[in-house]
Design a protein around this motif. Structure first.
Motif, mmCIF file in Angstrom:
data_model
loop_
_atom_site.group_PDB
_atom_site.id
_atom_site.type_symbol
_atom_site.label_atom_id
_atom_site.label_comp_id
_atom_site.label_asym_id
_atom_site.label_seq_id
_atom_site.Cartn_x
_atom_site.Cartn_y
_atom_site.Cartn_z
ATOM 1 N N PRO A 15 -75.214 75.630 4.807
ATOM 2 C CA PRO A 15 -74.827 76.597 5.831
ATOM 3 C C PRO A 15 -74.589 75.914 7.183
ATOM 4 C CG PRO A 15 -76.840 77.300 4.694
ATOM 5 C CD PRO A 15 -76.531 75.911 4.235
ATOM 6 N N ASP A 16 -73.738 76.508 8.000
ATOM 7 C CA ASP A 16 -73.392 75.936 9.310
ATOM 8 C C ASP A 16 -74.594 75.713 10.219
ATOM 9 O OD1 ASP A 16 -70.717 75.887 8.634
ATOM 10 O OD2 ASP A 16 -70.238 77.754 9.692
ATOM 11 N N TRP A 17 -75.619 76.541 10.081
ATOM 12 C CA TRP A 17 -76.757 76.417 10.988
ATOM 13 C C TRP A 17 -77.519 75.113 10.784
ATOM 14 C CZ3 TRP A 17 -81.606 75.752 9.039
ATOM 15 C CH2 TRP A 17 -81.863 76.197 7.744
ATOM 16 N N VAL A 18 -77.441 74.519 9.592
ATOM 17 C CA VAL A 18 -78.232 73.319 9.295
ATOM 18 C C VAL A 18 -77.847 72.144 10.200
ATOM 19 C CG1 VAL A 18 -78.833 71.599 7.548
ATOM 20 C CG2 VAL A 18 -78.801 74.032 6.943
ATOM 21 N N PRO A 19 -76.580 71.694 10.215
ATOM 22 C CA PRO A 19 -76.276 70.552 11.089
ATOM 23 C C PRO A 19 -76.483 70.867 12.572
ATOM 24 C CG PRO A 19 -74.273 71.387 10.056
ATOM 25 C CD PRO A 19 -75.423 72.087 9.419
ATOM 26 N N TYR A 20 -76.196 72.087 12.998
ATOM 27 C CA TYR A 20 -76.417 72.438 14.409
ATOM 28 C C TYR A 20 -77.883 72.294 14.794
ATOM 29 C CZ TYR A 20 -71.669 74.206 14.769
ATOM 30 O OH TYR A 20 -70.305 74.312 14.783
ATOM 31 N N LEU A 21 -78.773 72.792 13.958
ATOM 32 C CA LEU A 21 -80.198 72.701 14.232
ATOM 33 C C LEU A 21 -80.668 71.243 14.252
ATOM 34 C CD1 LEU A 21 -82.888 74.222 14.668
ATOM 35 C CD2 LEU A 21 -83.182 74.130 12.189
ATOM 36 N N LEU A 22 -80.183 70.453 13.304
ATOM 37 C CA LEU A 22 -80.614 69.052 13.237
ATOM 38 C C LEU A 22 -80.073 68.242 14.410
ATOM 39 C CD1 LEU A 22 -80.457 68.379 9.408
ATOM 40 C CD2 LEU A 22 -82.320 69.319 10.792
ATOM 41 N N TRP A 23 -78.815 68.502 14.831
ATOM 42 C CA TRP A 23 -78.287 67.810 16.015
ATOM 43 C C TRP A 23 -79.157 68.129 17.224
ATOM 44 C CZ3 TRP A 23 -75.930 63.926 14.647
ATOM 45 C CH2 TRP A 23 -74.806 63.904 13.818
ATOM 46 N N TYR A 24 -79.560 69.376 17.324
ATOM 47 C CA TYR A 24 -80.424 69.777 18.435
ATOM 48 C C TYR A 24 -81.739 69.002 18.402
ATOM 49 C CZ TYR A 24 -83.200 72.670 21.528
ATOM 50 O OH TYR A 24 -84.015 73.104 22.533
ATOM 51 N N ALA A 25 -82.327 68.848 17.225
ATOM 52 C CA ALA A 25 -83.588 68.121 17.080
ATOM 53 C C ALA A 25 -83.450 66.666 17.521
ATOM 54 C CB ALA A 25 -84.081 68.185 15.635
ATOM 55 N N ILE A 26 -82.319 66.073 17.238
ATOM 56 C CA ILE A 26 -82.095 64.671 17.618
ATOM 57 C C ILE A 26 -81.737 64.555 19.091
ATOM 58 C CG2 ILE A 26 -80.616 62.665 17.283
ATOM 59 C CD1 ILE A 26 -80.313 63.554 14.373
ATOM 60 N N ALA A 27 -80.847 65.390 19.566
ATOM 61 C CA ALA A 27 -80.362 65.302 20.943
ATOM 62 C C ALA A 27 -81.467 65.534 21.959
ATOM 63 C CB ALA A 27 -79.230 66.302 21.163
ATOM 64 N N ASP A 28 -82.457 66.307 21.580
ATOM 65 C CA ASP A 28 -83.540 66.634 22.492
ATOM 66 C C ASP A 28 -84.314 65.394 22.946
ATOM 67 O OD1 ASP A 28 -84.753 68.689 23.907
ATOM 68 O OD2 ASP A 28 -86.391 68.833 22.455
ATOM 69 N N HIS A 29 -84.378 64.380 22.091
ATOM 70 C CA HIS A 29 -85.110 63.155 22.418
ATOM 71 C C HIS A 29 -84.298 61.937 21.973
ATOM 72 C CE1 HIS A 29 -88.607 65.612 23.271
ATOM 73 N NE2 HIS A 29 -88.402 66.217 22.126
ATOM 74 N N TRP A 30 -83.046 61.889 22.325
ATOM 75 C CA TRP A 30 -82.095 60.895 21.816
ATOM 76 C C TRP A 30 -82.592 59.459 21.947
ATOM 77 C CZ3 TRP A 30 -78.341 61.335 18.559
ATOM 78 C CH2 TRP A 30 -77.395 60.324 18.438
ATOM 79 N N GLU A 31 -83.099 59.077 23.108
ATOM 80 C CA GLU A 31 -83.483 57.686 23.343
ATOM 81 C C GLU A 31 -84.674 57.251 22.494
ATOM 82 O OE1 GLU A 31 -82.650 59.755 25.957
ATOM 83 O OE2 GLU A 31 -80.706 58.781 26.176
ATOM 84 N N MET A 32 -85.491 58.187 22.028
ATOM 85 C CA MET A 32 -86.690 57.844 21.266
ATOM 86 C C MET A 32 -86.408 57.644 19.783
ATOM 87 S SD MET A 32 -89.388 60.448 23.160
ATOM 88 C CE MET A 32 -89.749 61.163 21.605
ATOM 89 N N HIS A 33 -85.225 58.009 19.330
ATOM 90 C CA HIS A 33 -84.951 57.971 17.902
ATOM 91 C C HIS A 33 -84.408 56.627 17.463
ATOM 92 C CE1 HIS A 33 -86.015 62.044 17.214
ATOM 93 N NE2 HIS A 33 -85.142 62.498 18.078
ATOM 94 N N GLY A 34 -84.813 56.223 16.270
ATOM 95 C CA GLY A 34 -84.334 54.997 15.665
ATOM 96 C C GLY A 34 -82.968 55.211 15.036
ATOM 97 N N GLU A 35 -82.460 54.180 14.390
ATOM 98 C CA GLU A 35 -81.097 54.234 13.853
ATOM 99 C C GLU A 35 -80.966 55.041 12.571
ATOM 100 O OE1 GLU A 35 -80.691 50.174 11.282
ATOM 101 O OE2 GLU A 35 -80.393 50.032 13.449
#
Length: 97
Positions: A15-35
């Motif tokens: 469903p469309d909501w899945v990638p939107y929600l996950l992008w939000y989870a990553i974007a919220d703390h972008w610099e802290m995330h690994g590759e």
């Protein structure tokens, strides 16, 4: 975030909501995330559970919420300076990274 993509298969199968929600989870703390980010999505009793992990730096978080369209899937996000790609885990070794 620039040069951000989702695989065609992920777009077709979830469903469309899945990638939107996950992008939000990553974007919220972008610099802290690994590759390499891994999201394990499971559903049980009308609830969606999402477990988000990465190897380096070590990170793990889980959330659960009511969801009538809950899904089961493992999604990988590969982050690089050139592009970021979200795909189903089984696509990761097929040239999508």
């Amino acid at each position: 975030m620039k040069n951000v993509f989702i695989s065609e298969r992920l777009a077709q199968e979830l469903p469309d909501w899945v990638p939107y929600l996950l992008w939000y989870a990553i974007a919220d703390h972008w610099e802290m995330h690994g590759e390499r980010q891994v999201f394990e999505l499971t559903h049980e009793r009308g609830m969606q559970r999402i477990r988000h992990t990465q190897d380096f730096p070590p990170y793990e978080n889980a959330v659960e919420f009511p969801c009538p369209e809950a899904v089961d899937a493992v999604i990988v996000v590969r982050i690089s300076k050139v592009k970021t790609v979200m795909m189903l885990a089984e696509e990761e070794n097929n040239g999508h990274n």
